[in-house]
Design an enzyme around this catalytic site. Sequence first.
Site, PDB file in Angstrom:
ATOM      1  N   ASP A 181      69.236  10.722 104.430  1.00 12.36           N
ATOM      2  CA  ASP A 181      69.095  11.631 103.290  1.00 12.36           C
ATOM      3  C   ASP A 181      68.098  12.728 103.663  1.00 12.36           C
ATOM      4  O   ASP A 181      66.966  12.425 104.057  1.00 12.36           O
ATOM      5  CB  ASP A 181      68.587  10.851 102.075  1.00 12.36           C
ATOM      6  CG  ASP A 181      68.677  11.645 100.778  1.00 12.36           C
ATOM      7  OD1 ASP A 181      68.475  12.880 100.816  1.00 12.36           O
ATOM      8  OD2 ASP A 181      68.933  11.038  99.733  1.00 12.36           O
ATOM      9  N   GLU A 200      80.713   7.121 109.851  1.00 13.12           N
ATOM     10  CA  GLU A 200      81.742   7.586 108.922  1.00 13.12           C
ATOM     11  C   GLU A 200      81.468   9.027 108.486  1.00 13.12           C
ATOM     12  O   GLU A 200      82.378   9.863 108.457  1.00 13.12           O
ATOM     13  CB  GLU A 200      81.786   6.683 107.678  1.00 13.12           C
ATOM     14  CG  GLU A 200      82.199   5.243 107.946  1.00 13.12           C
ATOM     15  CD  GLU A 200      81.031   4.355 108.360  1.00 13.12           C
ATOM     16  OE1 GLU A 200      81.264   3.165 108.603  1.00 13.12           O
ATOM     17  OE2 GLU A 200      79.887   4.865 108.437  1.00 13.12           O
TER      18      GLU A 200
END
Length: 218
Positions: free
Chosen positions: A119, A196
Amino acid sequence: MRLRNKPWAVKLVNDHPESVLQNPNPDEKIYWEKRFGNDHPIEIEVGSGKGHFITTLAEQHPEKNFVALELQTTAAGIILRTKLKKGLDNLQILRGDAADINCFFDKNTTDVIYLNFSDPWPKSRHEKRRLTYKSFLNKYQQVLKPEGHIEFKTDNSGLFAYSVQSMNNYGMFFDFVSVDLHHEKPEIVEKNIETEYEHKFAAKGNPIYALHAHFETK
């Protein structure tokens, strides 16, 4: 990024305490050799998401042990499902806060720490939450072996620039830096394991930023 809740994940995680260590007390020592059943080298991914990176790495390197440090139960469940399907005895899942990493692992016990698509916490008031903030670097330094290193990847140019500056200010040394990882030399690209998110971002044509760095050895 928070994953959509999967109701089955809670039960699966709770049913496999041998593979998932949940919210351990930071004051209590974790005996990793006992959990793995051996003393092979340990590598950690901080924030594993759905776990494609760490499960692929564990599958490719049965001679090493891997820990997926992940706070979300749903993510832990998805990783666990892959671990069980592939029979990855060299992978443990740790449901805990990255801020306690130096409590979960003894000093000088880890070979590599992977920080993949963390993040970015773009607001300045959240700087201390970034996984490359100086307080986190200090904790990584504690658990890494003297010859250990950090591998970092992101699609966020701001976080990458911040991380380079933060590591440089901390006195770290850079072994590899790329502002477009997927267009590096073929031998580098071939060795890269995509997460991913990385696959999704790269498919859109976004550059992937990467670096490998180590601390000064004393």
